[in-house]
Design an enzyme around this catalytic site. Structure first.
Site, PDB file in Angstrom:
ATOM      1  N   CYS A   1      18.056   3.083 -23.087  1.00  0.00           N
ATOM      2  CA  CYS A   1      17.287   4.282 -23.433  1.00  0.00           C
ATOM      3  C   CYS A   1      18.106   5.502 -23.036  1.00  0.00           C
ATOM      4  CB  CYS A   1      15.951   4.268 -22.693  1.00  0.00           C
ATOM      5  SG  CYS A   1      14.994   5.800 -22.857  1.00  0.00           S
TER       6      CYS A   1
ATOM      7  N   HIS B   1      48.723  27.902   2.673  1.00  0.00           N
ATOM      8  CA  HIS B   1      48.876  26.810   3.629  1.00  0.00           C
ATOM      9  C   HIS B   1      49.707  25.700   2.994  1.00  0.00           C
ATOM     10  CE1 HIS B   1      44.875  28.642   4.830  1.00  0.00           C
ATOM     11  NE2 HIS B   1      45.664  28.861   5.880  1.00  0.00           N
TER      12      HIS B   1
ATOM     13  N   CYS C   1      -7.230   3.450   9.543  1.00  0.00           N
ATOM     14  CA  CYS C   1      -6.079   4.173   8.974  1.00  0.00           C
ATOM     15  C   CYS C   1      -5.379   3.398   7.863  1.00  0.00           C
ATOM     16  CB  CYS C   1      -5.067   4.517  10.060  1.00  0.00           C
ATOM     17  SG  CYS C   1      -4.218   3.074  10.763  1.00  0.00           S
TER      18      CYS C   1
ATOM     19  N   CYS D   1      39.801  26.577   5.767  1.00  0.00           N
ATOM     20  CA  CYS D   1      40.165  27.063   4.425  1.00  0.00           C
ATOM     21  C   CYS D   1      39.338  26.319   3.389  1.00  0.00           C
ATOM     22  CB  CYS D   1      41.651  26.857   4.157  1.00  0.00           C
ATOM     23  SG  CYS D   1      42.187  27.499   2.551  1.00  0.00           S
TER      24      CYS D   1
ATOM     25  N   CYS E   1      -5.795  -2.054   8.814  1.00  0.00           N
ATOM     26  CA  CYS E   1      -6.671  -1.430   9.800  1.00  0.00           C
ATOM     27  C   CYS E   1      -7.820  -0.754   9.056  1.00  0.00           C
ATOM     28  CB  CYS E   1      -5.884  -0.405  10.616  1.00  0.00           C
ATOM     29  SG  CYS E   1      -6.921   0.653  11.662  1.00  0.00           S
TER      30      CYS E   1
ATOM     31  N   CYS F   1      -6.363 -14.220  19.713  1.00  0.00           N
ATOM     32  CA  CYS F   1      -7.539 -13.396  19.973  1.00  0.00           C
ATOM     33  C   CYS F   1      -7.883 -12.555  18.759  1.00  0.00           C
ATOM     34  CB  CYS F   1      -7.271 -12.508  21.184  1.00  0.00           C
ATOM     35  SG  CYS F   1      -8.642 -11.393  21.571  1.00  0.00           S
TER      36      CYS F   1
ATOM     37  N   CYS G   1     -17.048 -14.399  15.847  1.00  0.00           N
ATOM     38  CA  CYS G   1     -17.642 -13.158  15.348  1.00  0.00           C
ATOM     39  C   CYS G   1     -19.011 -13.459  14.774  1.00  0.00           C
ATOM     40  CB  CYS G   1     -16.736 -12.545  14.277  1.00  0.00           C
ATOM     41  SG  CYS G   1     -17.429 -11.051  13.560  1.00  0.00           S
TER      42      CYS G   1
ATOM     43  N   CYS H   1      41.490  22.740   0.515  1.00  0.00           N
ATOM     44  CA  CYS H   1      42.751  22.767   1.259  1.00  0.00           C
ATOM     45  C   CYS H   1      42.544  22.096   2.619  1.00  0.00           C
ATOM     46  CB  CYS H   1      43.201  24.213   1.435  1.00  0.00           C
ATOM     47  SG  CYS H   1      44.609  24.424   2.548  1.00  0.00           S
TER      48      CYS H   1
END
Length: 555
Positions: free
Chosen positions: A302, A203, A345, A234, A342, A355, A387, A229
């Site tokens: 290092c 080519h 999770c 190619c 939470c 609130c 609360c 290429c």
């Protein structure tokens, strides 16, 4: 090519095979610009360019043979970690760790020597051998094994090069008549055949398109050894001679050289680039280990991990610490003040209203809980803003988990703040060199010799060494479990830290004629004490490594 004399790496004719050796006849080629593939041309450009940090002496310094006094981890010409050359590469003198500092041109010479060794056996053009070696990550043994396993066609196909034995046949099949102009398949402009060039795949494109294509691949995409290429579909790779022949910009050539040498360095476990910005030197060691090495530019690092020399903490823990700092340091204070987790999770939640009824936005959780006590919301009834469920077991468990998280964060901030404080102090202390130089000149005007005032520079060297050591002791301490040995370590750390602060105070004082001898005695006594306590701390940590005394907290 540039007319200026550069570094042209070539093999001797008797060490490189010709095309007859590869089983192909020598043929006349219409393309007069085709290079001689038997020469590896990566260097027809000066390797030293202002602003790129490449250069220096030709010869690498074998650092185990250099002398010099102790220096600081960051000070000009200093040597951290208990030794090192004053102006050249340094090393921990108690460690017999020998290494060389190589320039970019020396790395190119190492590459050429590697190619030469392989070519003494496989007898291929140098440019082809370089591509083959790159494919096998410069592992000569693997290349030799594959080369002689009886399936050369498969090997060359995998490496995306044309088998040199078929080179003449391919050229003959793709010879074009030069009687008329032809269109380039990229820009579609007509040019005479002499203006076209290509690879062994056949080519061909105009030289202008080739130059722009290669420049884009190198400068914008950062590609060096994998430029193929430009013809659609190619995958034949562009060889080094073609790149260096078609590119005229010396900056592009320099970038290409760096990309090729980078692949060579990255694949060699005995070589490591200097991590300093704009430095293109490479450190070569006799065996890889977590030991301090110093580049010609003055950067000490290092060899194992490439970070600044970090005694006494090991690379594994420093890597974890850096990642943790990158993840946590900028946001930890805000998170501690404005968010909670939470209770189900443990996702971090920000309260965006008045609130106390919270709903977790995690699609896999959706827990409803009270912002005040972190207990389930359902028992709270209509107590939207007050609360009264503080004593419930589940709320207490949630608060305990939250407290553990806060305690872990506070512990991290304790060590992080001290780590960052010593890092900042180290930067300030680095500026002391200019102030100390001025003080040394003033003291010489008060009838003190040049030798007599060197104690000030030595003191700043020691101060910077101690700051660097203390900075990394807090990383070590963060992951260290409490035991009797850790208490000894913390006592050594506190003693060194106190002495370091006193020494820093001495060096920042103004020196008058009346206090000259007194401050000299105090500075000398204190920096010697700091040296001693630093040595004791490091020896204790290293003894713990050898005797397996340390236990770690997995973060």
């Amino acid at each position: 090519m540039d007319s200026d004399e550069g570094y042209n790496y070539e093999f001797d004719e008797d060490e490189e095979c010709s095309e007859e050796d590869s089983g192909a006849e020598e043929e006349e080629d219409d393309d007069e610009d085709e290079p001689d593939d038997d020469n590896l041309d990566l260097g027809e450009v000066e390797l030293v360019e202002p602003g790129l940090g490449v250069g220096g002496e030709r010869d690498g310094l074998l650092c185990g043979e250099t002398g010099g006094g102790g220096g600081s981890a960051l000070g000009p010409g200093g040597g951290g970690g208990g030794g090192g050359g004053g102006g050249g590469p340094g090393h921990e003198q108690e460690e017999d760790y020998r290494y060389e500092v190589l320039t970019a041109e020396q790395i190119l010479q190492h590459m050429v020597e590697c190619i030469r060794e392989v070519n003494e056996v496989i007898q291929n053009p140098a440019t082809i051998t370089r591509i083959l070696l790159s494919h096998f990550n410069w592992d000569k043994e693997k290349l030799m094994e594959r080369y002689f396993d009886g399936n050369l066609e498969k090997l060359f196909a995998e490496c995306h090069v044309i088998n040199p034995s078929k080179k003449s046949r391919t050229r003959q099949m793709n010879t074009r008549s030069s009687a008329q102009d032809m269109p380039c398949q990229i820009c579609y402009l007509n040019y005479p055949n002499s203006y076209f060039t290509g690879l062994e795949c056949g080519h061909k494109f105009c030289m202008q398109c080739w130059s722009e294509y290669l420049t884009t691949k190198i400068m914008e995409e950062g590609m060096g050894q994998t430029i193929s290429c430009p013809a659609h579909g190619c995958d034949i790779l562009v060889d080094d001679n073609t790149v260096m022949r078609l590119i005229t910009d010396s900056k592009v050539k320099l970038k290409y050289q760096h990309l090729i040498t980078n692949s060579f360095v990255e694949c060699n476990r005995l070589l490591k680039w200097c991590p300093a910005p704009d430095c293109h030197h490479v450190v070569k060691v006799q065996y890889p280990d977590a030991k301090p090495v110093r580049c010609k530019c003055g950067r000490q690092f290092c060899f194992n991990c490439g970070e600044n020399w970090h005694d006494p903490v090991k690379c594994k823990w420093l890597k974890k610490w850096i990642k943790k700092c990158d993840d946590d340091s900028e946001t930890s204070n805000w998170i501690a003040a404005n968010t909670k987790e939470c209770p189900k999770c443990h996702v971090t939640i920000e309260k965006d209203g008045g609130c106390n009824h919270m709903v977790c936005r995690n699609q896999n959780c959706k827990a409803e809980f009270c912002w005040v006590c972190l207990g389930p919301w359902e028992p709270h009834g209509s107590a939207w803003y007050n609360c009264n469920r503080y004593n419930e077991d589940d709320a207490k468990a949630a608060r305990d988990a939250q407290e553990r998280s806060r305690a872990a964060l506070q512990r991290y901030l304790f060590y992080c703040n001290r780590y960052m404080n010593h890092m900042q102090s180290l930067r300030f202390e680095h500026k002391l060199y200019a102030q100390v130089k001025q003080k040394m000149e003033e003291m010489q005007q008060h009838n003190m010799s040049w030798i007599e005032v060197q104690f000030l520079k030595k003191a700043v060297d020691v101060l910077c060494q101690c700051r660097a050591t203390l900075m990394y002791t807090y990383v070590f301490a963060f992951y260290l479990k409490k035991n009797n040995q850790s208490i000894i370590f913390e006592n050594n750390q506190a003693d060194l830290e106190n002495a370091t602060e006193v020494l820093s105070g001495y060096l920042e004082r103004d020196i008058s004629q009346d206090s000259l001898q007194d401050i000299k005695q105090k500075v000398q006594d204190k920096y010697r004490y700091c040296e001693s306590r630093r040595r004791v701390l490091l020896q204790h940590v290293h003894e713990g490594y050898e005797k397996d005394l340390w236990e770690y907290i997995e973060d």
